[in-house]
Motif scaffolding. Sequence first.
Motif, PDB file in Angstrom:
ATOM      1  N   GLU A  46     -14.549  -6.143  13.647  1.00 60.58           N
ATOM      2  CA  GLU A  46     -13.996  -6.432  14.898  1.00 60.58           C
ATOM      3  C   GLU A  46     -13.572  -5.405  15.692  1.00 60.58           C
ATOM      4  O   GLU A  46     -14.024  -5.056  16.957  1.00 60.58           O
ATOM      5  N   ILE A  47     -12.472  -4.513  15.105  1.00 63.96           N
ATOM      6  CA  ILE A  47     -11.951  -3.456  15.699  1.00 63.96           C
ATOM      7  C   ILE A  47     -12.683  -2.473  16.015  1.00 63.96           C
ATOM      8  O   ILE A  47     -13.068  -1.640  17.145  1.00 63.96           O
ATOM      9  N   PHE A  48     -13.861  -1.982  15.000  1.00 62.05           N
ATOM     10  CA  PHE A  48     -14.613  -0.813  15.117  1.00 62.05           C
ATOM     11  C   PHE A  48     -15.833  -1.318  15.877  1.00 62.05           C
ATOM     12  O   PHE A  48     -16.165  -0.318  16.854  1.00 62.05           O
ATOM     13  N   HIS A  49     -16.407  -2.304  16.113  1.00 62.04           N
ATOM     14  CA  HIS A  49     -17.474  -2.407  16.889  1.00 62.04           C
ATOM     15  C   HIS A  49     -17.005  -2.660  18.426  1.00 62.04           C
ATOM     16  O   HIS A  49     -17.707  -2.609  19.402  1.00 62.04           O
ATOM     17  N   ALA A  50     -15.908  -3.463  18.673  1.00 57.71           N
ATOM     18  CA  ALA A  50     -15.110  -3.355  20.081  1.00 57.71           C
ATOM     19  C   ALA A  50     -15.260  -1.922  20.692  1.00 57.71           C
ATOM     20  O   ALA A  50     -15.124  -1.783  21.869  1.00 57.71           O
ATOM     21  N   TRP A  51     -14.829  -0.978  19.616  1.00 60.61           N
ATOM     22  CA  TRP A  51     -14.704   0.493  19.987  1.00 60.61           C
ATOM     23  C   TRP A  51     -16.145   1.095  20.383  1.00 60.61           C
ATOM     24  O   TRP A  51     -16.535   1.806  21.372  1.00 60.61           O
ATOM     25  N   ALA A  52     -17.033   0.880  19.295  1.00 65.37           N
ATOM     26  CA  ALA A  52     -18.163   1.930  19.215  1.00 65.37           C
ATOM     27  C   ALA A  52     -19.153   1.167  19.948  1.00 65.37           C
ATOM     28  O   ALA A  52     -19.986   2.183  20.691  1.00 65.37           O
ATOM     29  N   GLN A  53     -19.250   0.003  20.376  1.00 73.47           N
ATOM     30  CA  GLN A  53     -20.356  -0.513  21.534  1.00 73.47           C
ATOM     31  C   GLN A  53     -21.810  -0.074  21.222  1.00 73.47           C
ATOM     32  O   GLN A  53     -22.380   0.539  21.883  1.00 73.47           O
ATOM     33  N   LEU A  54     -22.300  -0.200  19.772  1.00 72.88           N
ATOM     34  CA  LEU A  54     -23.512   0.140  19.212  1.00 72.88           C
ATOM     35  C   LEU A  54     -24.561  -0.586  19.986  1.00 72.88           C
ATOM     36  O   LEU A  54     -24.430  -1.598  19.898  1.00 72.88           O
ATOM     37  N   PRO A  55     -25.801   0.201  20.240  1.00 76.14           N
ATOM     38  CA  PRO A  55     -26.850  -0.703  20.944  1.00 76.14           C
ATOM     39  C   PRO A  55     -27.526  -1.158  19.947  1.00 76.14           C
ATOM     40  O   PRO A  55     -28.899  -1.621  20.113  1.00 76.14           O
ATOM     41  N   VAL A  56     -27.207  -1.658  18.910  1.00 79.51           N
ATOM     42  CA  VAL A  56     -27.961  -2.543  17.673  1.00 79.51           C
ATOM     43  C   VAL A  56     -27.223  -3.753  17.241  1.00 79.51           C
ATOM     44  O   VAL A  56     -25.902  -3.947  17.358  1.00 79.51           O
ATOM     45  N   ALA A  57     -27.827  -4.530  16.449  1.00 79.87           N
ATOM     46  CA  ALA A  57     -27.262  -5.896  15.888  1.00 79.87           C
ATOM     47  C   ALA A  57     -26.094  -5.453  14.841  1.00 79.87           C
ATOM     48  O   ALA A  57     -26.381  -4.462  14.234  1.00 79.87           O
ATOM     49  N   ARG A  58     -25.077  -6.262  14.778  1.00 74.63           N
ATOM     50  CA  ARG A  58     -24.276  -5.811  13.766  1.00 74.63           C
ATOM     51  C   ARG A  58     -24.989  -5.923  12.133  1.00 74.63           C
ATOM     52  O   ARG A  58     -24.295  -5.327  11.517  1.00 74.63           O
TER      53      ARG A  58
END
Length: 269
Positions: A46-58
């Motif tokens: 949760e913390i990582f993806h909130a920062w990374a904002q990657l343009p792909v599905a988790r």
Amino acid sequence: MDGLLIDTEDIYTKCNNVILHEYGKPSLPWKIKAQLQGRPGPDAAEIFHAWAQLPVARSTFTAKQAKLQAQFFPTTQPLPGVPLLLKTLKNSDTQLALATSSHAVNYRLKSTHLPHLFSAFPASRRVLGDDPRIPKGRGKPAPDIYLLALECINKELRAKGESIIYPEECLVFEDSVPGVEAGRRAGMRVVWCPHPMLLKEYPGREREVLAGIANGTDQEVDDALYEAGLDGTGTKGRTNGYLSRMDDGWAEMVTTLEGFDYARYGIQI
């Protein structure tokens, strides 16, 4: 385990950076890395993806990450001083248990090639991040994983008719800030051995980290656990001794596990 016994924290960073760079994102900074360390996978994600904002599905990211980790985790090696530390403790009368946020699949990837190292922890004394006995949302920095590890030891001691061990008689080894907090909230003494880069994220705040108050606590929930007799001793009404006080002598920082001072902690070798 990760970053304390073995060098997997740098491998985690390497795998994440490969994917980040693939999508034109910057390398994972230690400001974010510090928040991920020690936490269960879902919480860290949760913390990582909130920062990374990657343009792909988790799910896509997770698949790529798992493939890289399967490649690199089997190359991990013990950190300096760890083999001798575990060997020495194993040969003393010290009771050992492993409490790691790594789930079972990753634990096997990291440990199978290091049987001489992980033989110090019998299967009955390993508590992993996906252990169903840990309530949802109660991974580090909550104290549950350390209290459960203690209960694993005490279960064996009770079966042999031996005296149980109380939280205040335990020594936690940690590298992460959430892990230090978990140990303190469990009412245990803590040795903090951080990554050099992690220290740079807490300049002047080392005393807060050692007190377990760098990131806040949930003392009310912890107290409820103890009242219910879930403090690893099976004894109701005990207190965890967690007072959120700096410089109280319940935690120390070391920069390496080489030359560990056993006598300082009353460990007879």
